[in-house]
Design a protein around this motif. Structure first.
Motif, mmCIF file in Angstrom:
data_model
loop_
_atom_site.group_PDB
_atom_site.id
_atom_site.type_symbol
_atom_site.label_atom_id
_atom_site.label_comp_id
_atom_site.label_asym_id
_atom_site.label_seq_id
_atom_site.Cartn_x
_atom_site.Cartn_y
_atom_site.Cartn_z
ATOM 1 N N GLY A 29 0.830 -1.192 0.000
ATOM 2 C CA GLY A 29 0.000 0.000 0.000
ATOM 3 C C GLY A 29 0.864 1.240 0.000
ATOM 4 N N PRO A 30 0.255 2.427 0.115
ATOM 5 C CA PRO A 30 1.037 3.671 0.077
ATOM 6 C C PRO A 30 1.946 3.849 1.284
ATOM 7 N N LEU A 82 -11.932 -4.188 -2.478
ATOM 8 C CA LEU A 82 -10.682 -3.445 -2.535
ATOM 9 C C LEU A 82 -10.054 -3.278 -1.151
ATOM 10 N N GLN A 83 -8.775 -3.014 -1.119
ATOM 11 C CA GLN A 83 -8.080 -2.765 0.153
ATOM 12 C C GLN A 83 -8.838 -1.702 0.957
ATOM 13 N N TRP A 97 -10.230 4.503 3.276
ATOM 14 C CA TRP A 97 -9.269 5.589 3.092
ATOM 15 C C TRP A 97 -8.315 5.251 1.964
ATOM 16 N N CYS A 98 -7.852 6.264 1.231
ATOM 17 C CA CYS A 98 -6.819 6.035 0.225
ATOM 18 C C CYS A 98 -5.946 7.270 0.107
ATOM 19 N N ASP A 99 -4.695 7.050 -0.264
ATOM 20 C CA ASP A 99 -3.794 8.160 -0.551
ATOM 21 C C ASP A 99 -4.066 8.704 -1.945
ATOM 22 N N HIS A 105 -5.291 0.385 -8.429
ATOM 23 C CA HIS A 105 -4.884 -0.290 -9.657
ATOM 24 C C HIS A 105 -4.123 -1.564 -9.337
ATOM 25 N N MET A 106 -3.433 -1.576 -8.200
ATOM 26 C CA MET A 106 -2.725 -2.774 -7.780
ATOM 27 C C MET A 106 -3.711 -3.905 -7.497
ATOM 28 N N ASP A 107 -4.843 -3.590 -6.867
ATOM 29 C CA ASP A 107 -5.871 -4.608 -6.610
ATOM 30 C C ASP A 107 -6.358 -5.212 -7.923
#
Length: 331
Positions: A29-30, A82-83, A97-99, A105-107
């Motif tokens: 992840g980020p 998704l994550q 939450w996402c950065d 796109h990785m998922d």
């Protein structure tokens, strides 16, 4: 062959029952490692073409009848949590939450690689709301990035089906530009701010069985109040929408949407008459700019998530998908 940046942790019977298997993957992840869940329907006969389903914001995959529906058409079926969503919520990161939306796109890459290893050669992505924005941004990047040089085998993506995609903020076309600029300024000035809902959303009252709906999904994963709305997340949504408007996606695309927006309505019955979350006209305008091979289908009386609409409307939505798949020679 290059070793992928993700690893399979386990595969076990999913909460939807013995016909579904849940594969849990760990991926970067980020900030730290995260986990993503890929749910697989186990049909009686193997397929070479499959659907990859992607949920929306404050959402997860719970529509268990989708697997059997597509299996009857001769298609495999997989669905991502998704994550940070649903089955993939973990204590080390805030839910949803996402950065940046691009981290998802990785998922998608992980899911596609898994599907290829399972014998799937062609994929049609079916994405709802924010999932539609994420899927579209992923596809747009595939036309100008060197992802093919990864040497990780993926199935060919043959089509995209959008269920009320979040391609524009929920304002009319007349207000869209002015409101987007205003909101961009606010979320940029207050990046760490969050909005917390103090009551159950009217839309939630239309779909969950606890209120007046027919669906019995998990309210800890898809809360009726929603998760706190992060201004950082909203800024990333606007950024992705702006970037996507500069792209042109040639992939055959079906966009299904309700006939009308009801997001400004206050009563449950009024909201039930259409899309109670997004503005349909702004959605249609954005789609017309982005997708070069677009078929639009209006589902009268459809909810924001068209599959959660009352059964006769839901059947029209599914029939529309089946006809389009036949027209595209994907069945």
């Amino acid at each position: 062959m290059v070793t992928p940046p993700w690893c399979l942790l386990d595969s076990q019977v999913d909460l939807l029952g013995k016909d579904y298997l849940c594969h849990t993957y760990r991926l970067p992840g980020p900030v730290t490692m995260v986990e993503s869940s890929l749910v697989e329907y186990l049909p009686a006969m193997p397929a070479r073409t499959a659907i990859l389903y992607m949920h929306g914001y404050t959402d997860y995959f719970f529509q268990g009848d989708l697997g059997p529906f597509f299996a009857k058409l001769g298609l495999g079926f997989f669905a991502l949590d998704l994550q940070g969503y649903g089955r993939s919520i973990r204590p080390n990161t805030p839910p949803n939450w996402c950065d940046s939306l691009s981290q998802y796109h990785m998922d998608i890459r992980m899911a596609l690689a898994h599907m290829r290893s399972a014998g799937i050669e062609e994929v049609v992505i079916l994405a709802h709301s924010t999932g539609g924005l994420i899927a579209s941004s992923y596809l747009a990047k595939q036309y100008d990035m060197d992802a093919a040089n990864e040497q990780i085998p993926y199935p060919a993506i043959r089509g995209l089906i959008l269920n009320s995609p979040f391609l524009a903020l929920p304002f009319s076309p007349k207000l869209q530009l002015h409101m987007t600029r205003l909101i961009w300024w606010v979320v940029s000035a207050l990046p760490f701010h969050q909005l917390r809902a103090d009551k159950i959303s009217t839309y939630a009252r239309t779909i969950h069985r606890r209120f007046r709906g027919e669906w019995d999904y998990r309210l800890d994963w898809k809360p009726a109040h929603g998760f706190p709305l992060s201004f950082h997340w909203l800024k990333q949504i606007i950024f992705s929408q702006r970037d996507l408007l500069k792209q042109r996606i040639p992939l055959p695309t079906l966009m299904c949407h309700s006939k009308r927006s009801t997001l400004r309505q206050h009563s449950v019955e009024a909201v039930r008459q259409g899309d109670g979350v997004l503005d349909v006209e702004s959605m249609k305008g954005a789609a017309g700019m982005i997708f070069q091979n677009l078929t639009q289908a209006e589902i009268d009386g459809g909810f924001h998530d068209l599959y959660l609409s009352p059964e006769p409307i839901r059947e029209r939505y599914l029939s529309t998908i089946e006809r389009w798949l036949n027209q595209q020679i994907l069945l």
